[in-house]
Design a protein around this motif. Sequence first.
Motif, PDB file in Angstrom:
ATOM      1  N   UNK A   1       0.813  -1.230   0.000  1.00 30.61           N
ATOM      2  CA  UNK A   1       0.000   0.000   0.000  1.00 30.61           C
ATOM      3  C   UNK A   1       0.840   1.271   0.000  1.00 30.61           C
ATOM      4  N   UNK A   2       2.002   1.236   0.671  1.00 30.37           N
ATOM      5  CA  UNK A   2       2.844   2.434   0.699  1.00 30.37           C
ATOM      6  C   UNK A   2       3.494   2.701  -0.654  1.00 30.37           C
ATOM      7  N   UNK A   3       3.767   1.638  -1.425  1.00 30.73           N
ATOM      8  CA  UNK A   3       4.360   1.846  -2.746  1.00 30.73           C
ATOM      9  C   UNK A   3       3.396   2.580  -3.671  1.00 30.73           C
ATOM     10  N   UNK A   4       2.102   2.330  -3.520  1.00 41.59           N
ATOM     11  CA  UNK A   4       1.119   3.017  -4.354  1.00 41.59           C
ATOM     12  C   UNK A   4       1.056   4.507  -3.998  1.00 41.59           C
ATOM     13  N   UNK A   5       1.220   4.819  -2.716  1.00 39.91           N
ATOM     14  CA  UNK A   5       1.291   6.224  -2.321  1.00 39.91           C
ATOM     15  C   UNK A   5       2.529   6.882  -2.929  1.00 39.91           C
ATOM     16  N   UNK A   6       3.640   6.134  -2.957  1.00 43.66           N
ATOM     17  CA  UNK A   6       4.868   6.655  -3.538  1.00 43.66           C
ATOM     18  C   UNK A   6       4.734   6.930  -5.024  1.00 43.66           C
ATOM     19  N   UNK A   7       4.019   6.050  -5.737  1.00 42.83           N
ATOM     20  CA  UNK A   7       3.792   6.253  -7.170  1.00 42.83           C
ATOM     21  C   UNK A   7       3.026   7.553  -7.403  1.00 42.83           C
ATOM     22  N   UNK A   8       1.982   7.758  -6.619  1.00 40.79           N
ATOM     23  CA  UNK A   8       1.203   8.983  -6.766  1.00 40.79           C
ATOM     24  C   UNK A   8       2.052  10.221  -6.527  1.00 40.79           C
ATOM     25  N   UNK A   9       2.934  10.153  -5.518  1.00 40.73           N
ATOM     26  CA  UNK A   9       3.816  11.286  -5.228  1.00 40.73           C
ATOM     27  C   UNK A   9       4.804  11.509  -6.360  1.00 40.73           C
ATOM     28  N   UNK A  10       5.294  10.418  -6.959  1.00 44.55           N
ATOM     29  CA  UNK A  10       6.269  10.535  -8.047  1.00 44.55           C
ATOM     30  C   UNK A  10       5.705  11.293  -9.229  1.00 44.55           C
ATOM     31  N   UNK A  11       4.428  11.061  -9.556  1.00 48.51           N
ATOM     32  CA  UNK A  11       3.834  11.709 -10.719  1.00 48.51           C
ATOM     33  C   UNK A  11       3.375  13.135 -10.417  1.00 48.51           C
ATOM     34  N   UNK A  12       3.435  13.544  -9.147  1.00 47.92           N
ATOM     35  CA  UNK A  12       3.098  14.924  -8.797  1.00 47.92           C
ATOM     36  C   UNK A  12       4.333  15.800  -8.656  1.00 47.92           C
ATOM     37  N   UNK A  13       5.493  15.171  -8.380  1.00 56.07           N
ATOM     38  CA  UNK A  13       6.717  15.946  -8.173  1.00 56.07           C
ATOM     39  C   UNK A  13       7.317  16.395  -9.503  1.00 56.07           C
ATOM     40  N   UNK A  14       7.905  17.594  -9.576  1.00 52.17           N
ATOM     41  CA  UNK A  14       8.623  18.024 -10.780  1.00 52.17           C
ATOM     42  C   UNK A  14       9.801  17.097 -11.055  1.00 52.17           C
ATOM     43  N   UNK A  15      10.138  16.925 -12.339  1.00 56.22           N
ATOM     44  CA  UNK A  15      11.171  15.968 -12.732  1.00 56.22           C
ATOM     45  C   UNK A  15      12.524  16.270 -12.077  1.00 56.22           C
ATOM     46  N   UNK A  16      12.951  17.531 -12.057  1.00 58.79           N
ATOM     47  CA  UNK A  16      14.263  17.855 -11.506  1.00 58.79           C
ATOM     48  C   UNK A  16      14.316  17.595 -10.009  1.00 58.79           C
ATOM     49  N   UNK A  17      13.230  17.871  -9.324  1.00 56.65           N
ATOM     50  CA  UNK A  17      13.204  17.618  -7.883  1.00 56.65           C
ATOM     51  C   UNK A  17      13.273  16.123  -7.613  1.00 56.65           C
ATOM     52  N   UNK A  18      12.541  15.344  -8.418  1.00 57.88           N
ATOM     53  CA  UNK A  18      12.565  13.887  -8.257  1.00 57.88           C
ATOM     54  C   UNK A  18      13.967  13.347  -8.504  1.00 57.88           C
ATOM     55  N   UNK A  19      14.666  13.912  -9.503  1.00 61.67           N
ATOM     56  CA  UNK A  19      16.032  13.476  -9.798  1.00 61.67           C
ATOM     57  C   UNK A  19      16.955  13.753  -8.615  1.00 61.67           C
TER      58      UNK A  19
END
Length: 268
Positions: free
Chosen positions: A231-249
Motif C-alpha cells: 500500500x505504501x508503494x502506491x502512495x509513492x507512485x502517486x507522489x512521483x507523478x506529482x513531483x517536478x522531474x528535476x526535484x525527483x532526480x
Amino acid sequence: MDLILIISILLLTGIIAGFFAGLLGIGGGFLMVPVQYMILVSTGMDPTVAIRVAFGTSLAVVFPVSCAAAFAHHTRGGIDWGAAVPIGCAGLIGGFAGGTLASHLPADILKPLFGVMIIIAAIRMLTGTPVCRGEKDSCLFSWTLLGAIIGILSGLLGMGGGILLVPILLLFFNLPIHRAVGTSSACILFFSTGGILAYIVHGLRVADLGAGYLGYIDLLQWIILTGTMIPLSRLGVGAAHRLPAERLKRVFAGMMVIIGIVMIGILP
C-alpha cells in the motif's frame, strides 16, 4: 531481540521502503537488506547465512511490491515496455546467476565496491547529460546487455536493481525521469524473479535454517514487509507523478549517496 521489537522494526522499514519503492522506481532492498541482516545476526544466526537470507527475502518482497508499483505506473502511461521487456528478460537470467554466485561466494567483498558504484552513478546523474539520443530500436542490444549486468547485481546483492537502472535509463537512453522510474519498476519484476528462484534452490540445501524458511527466504519477514510495502508503494507512485522531474532526480540522487555510504561503511 524481542519478537515485538522485531515486528515493529520490520513494519517501520516496510513503510519507509515501500514509499520510496513507488516514488523512485526501486525495489526497496536498499533499506530492507541492512535492517534484515542486523535483525538476523542479533538472533544468533551465522553472518554468512544471515546476509544470504536478507538478500533472498528482500528479493521475495520486491516482487509483489514491484507488481503493485508497476501496475500503478502502467495505468499512468509511465512504462516504456519496448525497453522493459528486453532489459527484464535478460535480467531474469542474470538475477538467477547473481543469486547463485551469492550462495557460494562471500558477497560482503562486493558490497563496498557496489556502494562506490552507486555514489558515482548518483554524481553522474546530477552532472551528466544523456548519451544515446538515436532511435530506441538501435539500443536493443544495449538494453539486453544492461539487463543481464544489472540482473546479476540484483541477484548478488538482494536489491531490485532500480538503484542503478534509473540513472542509466536517464543518461544513456534519454528517458524522462518519470518514465525511467516506471520502466524500472517493470524491469524489477524480472530481475527479482531470477534471484528468488536461485535463493530458494540453493537455500533448500541448508539444513540449519529449519522451519519458517523457504530456502533463503524468511517467511515471517516476507509477510510483514510485503503487507506493509504494497500500500505504501502506491502512495509513492502517486507522489512521483506529482513531483517536478528535476526535484525527483535530486531526491533519487540523494538516496543513492546515502545507500552507497551505508553499503560501504555499515554492513560488516
